[in-house]
Write a protein that holds these residues in place. Structure first.
Motif, PDB file in Angstrom:
ATOM      1  N   VAL A 270       0.889  -1.091  -0.118  1.00  0.00           N
ATOM      2  CA  VAL A 270      -0.174  -0.049  -0.107  1.00  0.00           C
ATOM      3  C   VAL A 270       0.825   1.235   0.023  1.00  0.00           C
ATOM      4  O   VAL A 270       1.774   1.383   1.079  1.00  0.00           O
ATOM      5  CB  VAL A 270      -0.865   0.116   1.083  1.00  0.00           C
ATOM      6  CG1 VAL A 270      -1.788   1.213   1.243  1.00  0.00           C
ATOM      7  CG2 VAL A 270      -1.855  -1.178   1.163  1.00  0.00           C
ATOM      8  N   MET A 271       0.769   1.909  -1.166  1.00  0.00           N
ATOM      9  CA  MET A 271       1.812   3.280  -1.078  1.00  0.00           C
ATOM     10  C   MET A 271       0.895   4.415  -1.255  1.00  0.00           C
ATOM     11  O   MET A 271       0.076   4.797  -2.063  1.00  0.00           O
ATOM     12  CB  MET A 271       2.300   3.178  -2.473  1.00  0.00           C
ATOM     13  CG  MET A 271       3.539   2.083  -2.739  1.00  0.00           C
ATOM     14  SD  MET A 271       4.361   1.832  -4.083  1.00  0.00           S
ATOM     15  CE  MET A 271       5.694   0.625  -3.884  1.00  0.00           C
ATOM     16  N   ALA A 272       1.318   5.154  -0.201  1.00  0.00           N
ATOM     17  CA  ALA A 272       0.762   6.618  -0.194  1.00  0.00           C
ATOM     18  C   ALA A 272       1.559   7.624  -0.921  1.00  0.00           C
ATOM     19  O   ALA A 272       2.868   7.809  -0.426  1.00  0.00           O
ATOM     20  CB  ALA A 272       0.443   6.872   1.286  1.00  0.00           C
ATOM     21  N   ILE A 273       1.286   8.134  -1.825  1.00  0.00           N
ATOM     22  CA  ILE A 273       2.021   9.083  -2.667  1.00  0.00           C
ATOM     23  C   ILE A 273       1.543  10.535  -2.683  1.00  0.00           C
ATOM     24  O   ILE A 273       0.149  10.799  -2.900  1.00  0.00           O
ATOM     25  CB  ILE A 273       1.931   8.799  -4.099  1.00  0.00           C
ATOM     26  CG1 ILE A 273       2.324   7.058  -4.480  1.00  0.00           C
ATOM     27  CG2 ILE A 273       3.104   9.656  -4.960  1.00  0.00           C
ATOM     28  CD1 ILE A 273       3.714   6.909  -3.908  1.00  0.00           C
ATOM     29  N   ASN A 274       2.317  11.418  -2.148  1.00  0.00           N
ATOM     30  CA  ASN A 274       2.000  12.983  -2.025  1.00  0.00           C
ATOM     31  C   ASN A 274       2.540  13.678  -2.985  1.00  0.00           C
ATOM     32  O   ASN A 274       3.588  13.599  -3.348  1.00  0.00           O
ATOM     33  CB  ASN A 274       2.640  13.146  -0.832  1.00  0.00           C
ATOM     34  CG  ASN A 274       2.297  14.804  -0.232  1.00  0.00           C
ATOM     35  OD1 ASN A 274       1.531  15.359  -0.918  1.00  0.00           O
ATOM     36  ND2 ASN A 274       2.583  15.376   0.751  1.00  0.00           N
ATOM     37  N   GLU A 286       6.595  12.237 -12.721  1.00  0.00           N
ATOM     38  CA  GLU A 286       7.919  12.096 -12.392  1.00  0.00           C
ATOM     39  C   GLU A 286       8.047  11.967 -10.705  1.00  0.00           C
ATOM     40  O   GLU A 286       8.818  11.038 -10.249  1.00  0.00           O
ATOM     41  CB  GLU A 286       8.615  13.206 -12.754  1.00  0.00           C
ATOM     42  CG  GLU A 286      10.289  13.265 -12.637  1.00  0.00           C
ATOM     43  CD  GLU A 286      10.810  11.956 -13.149  1.00  0.00           C
ATOM     44  OE1 GLU A 286      11.759  11.369 -12.412  1.00  0.00           O
ATOM     45  OE2 GLU A 286      10.243  11.411 -14.336  1.00  0.00           O
ATOM     46  N   ARG A 287       7.226  12.700  -9.958  1.00  0.00           N
ATOM     47  CA  ARG A 287       7.380  12.419  -8.734  1.00  0.00           C
ATOM     48  C   ARG A 287       6.741  11.141  -8.224  1.00  0.00           C
ATOM     49  O   ARG A 287       7.241  10.448  -7.216  1.00  0.00           O
ATOM     50  CB  ARG A 287       6.700  13.423  -7.725  1.00  0.00           C
ATOM     51  CG  ARG A 287       7.388  14.977  -8.346  1.00  0.00           C
ATOM     52  CD  ARG A 287       6.421  16.189  -7.806  1.00  0.00           C
ATOM     53  NE  ARG A 287       6.003  16.046  -6.178  1.00  0.00           N
ATOM     54  CZ  ARG A 287       5.275  17.055  -5.767  1.00  0.00           C
ATOM     55  NH1 ARG A 287       5.066  18.281  -6.471  1.00  0.00           N
ATOM     56  NH2 ARG A 287       5.021  16.757  -4.437  1.00  0.00           N
ATOM     57  N   LEU A 288       5.835  10.591  -8.788  1.00  0.00           N
ATOM     58  CA  LEU A 288       5.151   9.433  -8.692  1.00  0.00           C
ATOM     59  C   LEU A 288       6.234   8.400  -8.866  1.00  0.00           C
ATOM     60  O   LEU A 288       6.331   7.328  -7.930  1.00  0.00           O
ATOM     61  CB  LEU A 288       4.078   9.283  -9.561  1.00  0.00           C
ATOM     62  CG  LEU A 288       3.524   7.745  -9.610  1.00  0.00           C
ATOM     63  CD1 LEU A 288       2.989   7.356  -8.201  1.00  0.00           C
ATOM     64  CD2 LEU A 288       2.711   7.424 -10.635  1.00  0.00           C
ATOM     65  N   ARG A 289       6.952   8.287  -9.995  1.00  0.00           N
ATOM     66  CA  ARG A 289       8.083   7.501 -10.395  1.00  0.00           C
ATOM     67  C   ARG A 289       9.239   7.267  -9.186  1.00  0.00           C
ATOM     68  O   ARG A 289       9.363   6.097  -8.626  1.00  0.00           O
ATOM     69  CB  ARG A 289       8.694   7.808 -11.666  1.00  0.00           C
ATOM     70  CG  ARG A 289       7.916   7.373 -13.000  1.00  0.00           C
ATOM     71  CD  ARG A 289       8.782   8.006 -13.957  1.00  0.00           C
ATOM     72  NE  ARG A 289       8.198   7.745 -15.024  1.00  0.00           N
ATOM     73  CZ  ARG A 289       8.042   6.808 -15.886  1.00  0.00           C
ATOM     74  NH1 ARG A 289       8.713   5.707 -15.676  1.00  0.00           N
ATOM     75  NH2 ARG A 289       7.442   6.648 -17.247  1.00  0.00           N
ATOM     76  N   CYS A 290       9.629   8.507  -8.904  1.00  0.00           N
ATOM     77  CA  CYS A 290      10.809   8.600  -7.610  1.00  0.00           C
ATOM     78  C   CYS A 290      10.106   8.046  -6.181  1.00  0.00           C
ATOM     79  O   CYS A 290      10.923   7.096  -5.760  1.00  0.00           O
ATOM     80  CB  CYS A 290      10.936  10.055  -7.432  1.00  0.00           C
ATOM     81  SG  CYS A 290      12.000  10.749  -8.794  1.00  0.00           S
ATOM     82  N   ASN A 293       9.481   4.081  -6.502  1.00  0.00           N
ATOM     83  CA  ASN A 293      11.025   3.282  -6.684  1.00  0.00           C
ATOM     84  C   ASN A 293      11.407   3.277  -5.273  1.00  0.00           C
ATOM     85  O   ASN A 293      12.041   2.466  -4.644  1.00  0.00           O
ATOM     86  CB  ASN A 293      11.865   4.066  -7.599  1.00  0.00           C
ATOM     87  CG  ASN A 293      11.551   3.456  -9.032  1.00  0.00           C
ATOM     88  OD1 ASN A 293      11.530   2.514  -9.209  1.00  0.00           O
ATOM     89  ND2 ASN A 293      11.692   4.500  -9.902  1.00  0.00           N
ATOM     90  N   GLU A 294      11.335   4.254  -4.442  1.00  0.00           N
ATOM     91  CA  GLU A 294      11.975   4.614  -3.081  1.00  0.00           C
ATOM     92  C   GLU A 294      11.162   3.515  -2.252  1.00  0.00           C
ATOM     93  O   GLU A 294      11.847   3.051  -1.323  1.00  0.00           O
ATOM     94  CB  GLU A 294      11.791   5.898  -2.673  1.00  0.00           C
ATOM     95  CG  GLU A 294      12.343   6.193  -1.171  1.00  0.00           C
ATOM     96  CD  GLU A 294      12.176   7.596  -0.869  1.00  0.00           C
ATOM     97  OE1 GLU A 294      12.306   7.749   0.298  1.00  0.00           O
ATOM     98  OE2 GLU A 294      11.922   8.699  -1.425  1.00  0.00           O
ATOM     99  N   LYS A 295      10.035   3.601  -2.356  1.00  0.00           N
ATOM    100  CA  LYS A 295       9.189   2.571  -1.444  1.00  0.00           C
ATOM    101  C   LYS A 295       9.234   1.100  -1.857  1.00  0.00           C
ATOM    102  O   LYS A 295       8.878   0.170  -0.976  1.00  0.00           O
ATOM    103  CB  LYS A 295       7.511   2.936  -1.485  1.00  0.00           C
ATOM    104  CG  LYS A 295       7.313   4.357  -0.918  1.00  0.00           C
ATOM    105  CD  LYS A 295       5.860   4.974  -1.089  1.00  0.00           C
ATOM    106  CE  LYS A 295       5.480   6.213  -0.653  1.00  0.00           C
ATOM    107  NZ  LYS A 295       5.930   6.391   0.846  1.00  0.00           N
ATOM    108  N   LEU A 296       9.586   0.805  -2.967  1.00  0.00           N
ATOM    109  CA  LEU A 296       9.754  -0.720  -3.416  1.00  0.00           C
ATOM    110  C   LEU A 296      10.819  -1.243  -2.759  1.00  0.00           C
ATOM    111  O   LEU A 296      10.710  -2.308  -2.340  1.00  0.00           O
ATOM    112  CB  LEU A 296       9.861  -0.548  -4.993  1.00  0.00           C
ATOM    113  CG  LEU A 296       8.647  -0.786  -5.773  1.00  0.00           C
ATOM    114  CD1 LEU A 296       8.969  -0.646  -7.353  1.00  0.00           C
ATOM    115  CD2 LEU A 296       7.655  -1.590  -5.528  1.00  0.00           C
ATOM    116  N   LEU A 334       7.279  -0.014 -13.548  1.00  0.00           N
ATOM    117  CA  LEU A 334       8.058   0.196 -12.402  1.00  0.00           C
ATOM    118  C   LEU A 334       8.143  -1.206 -11.652  1.00  0.00           C
ATOM    119  O   LEU A 334       9.166  -1.580 -11.037  1.00  0.00           O
ATOM    120  CB  LEU A 334       7.436   1.149 -11.527  1.00  0.00           C
ATOM    121  CG  LEU A 334       7.530   2.657 -12.006  1.00  0.00           C
ATOM    122  CD1 LEU A 334       6.863   3.725 -11.055  1.00  0.00           C
ATOM    123  CD2 LEU A 334       9.082   2.905 -12.124  1.00  0.00           C
ATOM    124  N   CYS A 335       6.817  -1.873 -11.512  1.00  0.00           N
ATOM    125  CA  CYS A 335       6.994  -3.145 -10.541  1.00  0.00           C
ATOM    126  C   CYS A 335       6.218  -4.340 -11.190  1.00  0.00           C
ATOM    127  O   CYS A 335       5.861  -5.226 -10.600  1.00  0.00           O
ATOM    128  CB  CYS A 335       6.549  -2.704  -9.109  1.00  0.00           C
ATOM    129  SG  CYS A 335       4.906  -2.088  -9.120  1.00  0.00           S
TER     130      CYS A 335
END
Length: 418
Positions: A270-274, A286-290, A293-296, A334-335
């Motif tokens: 479960v990813m919360a993306i701000n 682009e912010r979503l990608r970053c 990737n960080e949360k993966l 991405l995943c």
């Protein structure tokens, strides 16, 4: 005599995402999980296996699900290991004039389905299990008396006294598909801890099910008496933070010693993306990608994950520009998730006063307000707006997931209020 058994619950065979390209693979996840538990039971040469309800995800299953269940349980039957089960709220069928799939499995000898009979005064009677009919409420194995009753709704606590009164034996174990408040993560089908406590005086081990989170309940003196193993596979989003597994229990000299055995569920994220402050869709992506990737991070599990994406923030472009298909393409790159659920809570920021106040509201807030007004328009429903809005959105969410059939939707409508 030493007795060893496995205690599991909430297997949910037959669950999948019917509109997802990964539906077939997800369908198999739950059978693979049960196969692993069955294999462990055979290797450990346990005396019996307990399933505390919700073997199936819905009462009305497909014939192929029934066939796969028989195939999966066959090693237990071949090894002479009884599989003792009760019905959960998902196993239960609403038309009691029809034989259930659980009853069919019991009549065929793949499980021993325990279900008590009721007296005219509302009490319970645990008839001895009859292998010929596949029915009964009580079975004795190696001096251990095993009683069972499935899901009986939100008034379960009021039935505890009658359940205890019906038991006159010693060395007792109870299968009960019920949650206990303060421990269970679900909102329906629970009883209070003080209502459950009298069970500890009659039963040495209460094998719980229902909530998908493992927990143990103790008496005030510190004796553990009730155990919920949780669901061994991740069934719904939100469970990714729970331990997953089942219990291996050893009964020796009248004492119960339980060991939690971890299972290996499919990865659930479960990813919360701000995206607060994003000026345009390209910037947001682009912010979503970053952030994704960080949360993966790094994981040794090569299975495709289950992913819930929660987008939040005030942005300077219309949230609809980040449509579901556009987001899914990015996430696949991405995943490559097996299944994706997207909750878009982005709100649009504009430059004008009154318009800005409206635009800042998220789509979900607008949706709730519209539903609330529609319900309020009918005077018969006044005072029940919040309850009906929640129910409407719950049904909407289940339909959009593509994993729910008509019987389960009917179950949502028929459930008692919490």
């Amino acid at each position: 005599m030493t007795i060893r058994f496995l205690h599991t619950a909430d297997i949910h065979l037959g669950k999948t995402y019917r509109t997802s390209s990964g539906a077939a693979e997800r369908y198999e996840d739950f059978f693979h999980m049960l196969e692993a538990i069955v294999a462990d039971a055979v290797v450990e040469q346990v005396t019996f296996v307990l399933i505390s309800g919700d073997l199936f995800h819905t009462g009305q299953i497909l014939p192929r699900t029934f066939a796969r269940t028989i195939e999966t349980l066959q090693p237990l039957k071949d090894a002479g290991i009884p599989c003792i089960a009760v019905e959960g709220n998902h196993d239960w069928i609403h038309r009691r004039d029809s034989i259930s799939w659980m009853e069919a499995l019991s009549q065929m000898g793949y499980i021993r389905l325990l279900r008590p009979s009721r007296t005219e005064s509302g009490g319970y009677h645990f008839d001895p299990f009859d292998p010929e009919t596949g029915m009964g409420g009580h079975i004795e194995i190696n001096g251990l008396n095993i009683y069972g009753l499935g899901y009986i709704g939100t008034q379960a606590g009021a039935h505890v006294a009658r359940i205890c009164e019906a038991v006159t034996t010693r060395s007792n174990l109870l299968l009960f598909h019920v949650g206990v408040w303060n421990y269970s993560p679900v909102e329906i089908g629970n009883m209070k801890p003080e209502e459950a406590l009298p069970l500890a005086e009659v039963f040495d081990y209460v094998a719980l099910g229902h909530g998908h989170k493992p927990y143990t309940i103790e008496t005030p003196e510190g004796r553990s008496y009730a155990f919920n193993p949780g669901a061994p596979e991740c069934v719904n989003f939100g469970e990714e933070k729970y331990d997953k597994g089942y219990y291996l229990v050893t009964v020796e000299s009248g004492g119960y010693h339980h060991q939690f055995r971890r299972s290996n569920p499919r990865p659930m994220l479960v990813m919360a993306i701000n995206l607060d402050g994003a000026e345009h869709a390209a910037d947001a992506l682009e912010r979503l990608r970053c952030q994704v990737n960080e949360k993966l991070g790094s994981t040794a599990d090569n299975r495709r994950p289950l992913l819930e994406l929660r987008l939040s923030g005030r942005v300077a472009f219309h949230p609809f520009e980040l449509g579901r298909e556009r987001l899914k393409l990015i996430l696949t790159e991405l995943c490559n998730p097996l299944h994706v659920e997207i909750k878009n809570h982005l709100s649009l920021v504009t430059r004008s006063g009154e318009e800005e106040a409206v635009a800042k509201r998220s789509l979900s807030e607008i949706e709730r307000d519209v539903l609330r007004e529609l319900v309020s328009a009918k005077s018969d429903y006044k005072g029940h707006e919040e309850e009906l809005v929640r129910l409407s959105l719950a049904i909407r969410d289940q339909v959009l997931k593509g994993e729910t059939d008509g019987e389960e939707l009917l179950g949502l409508l028929l459930r008692e209020p919490a």
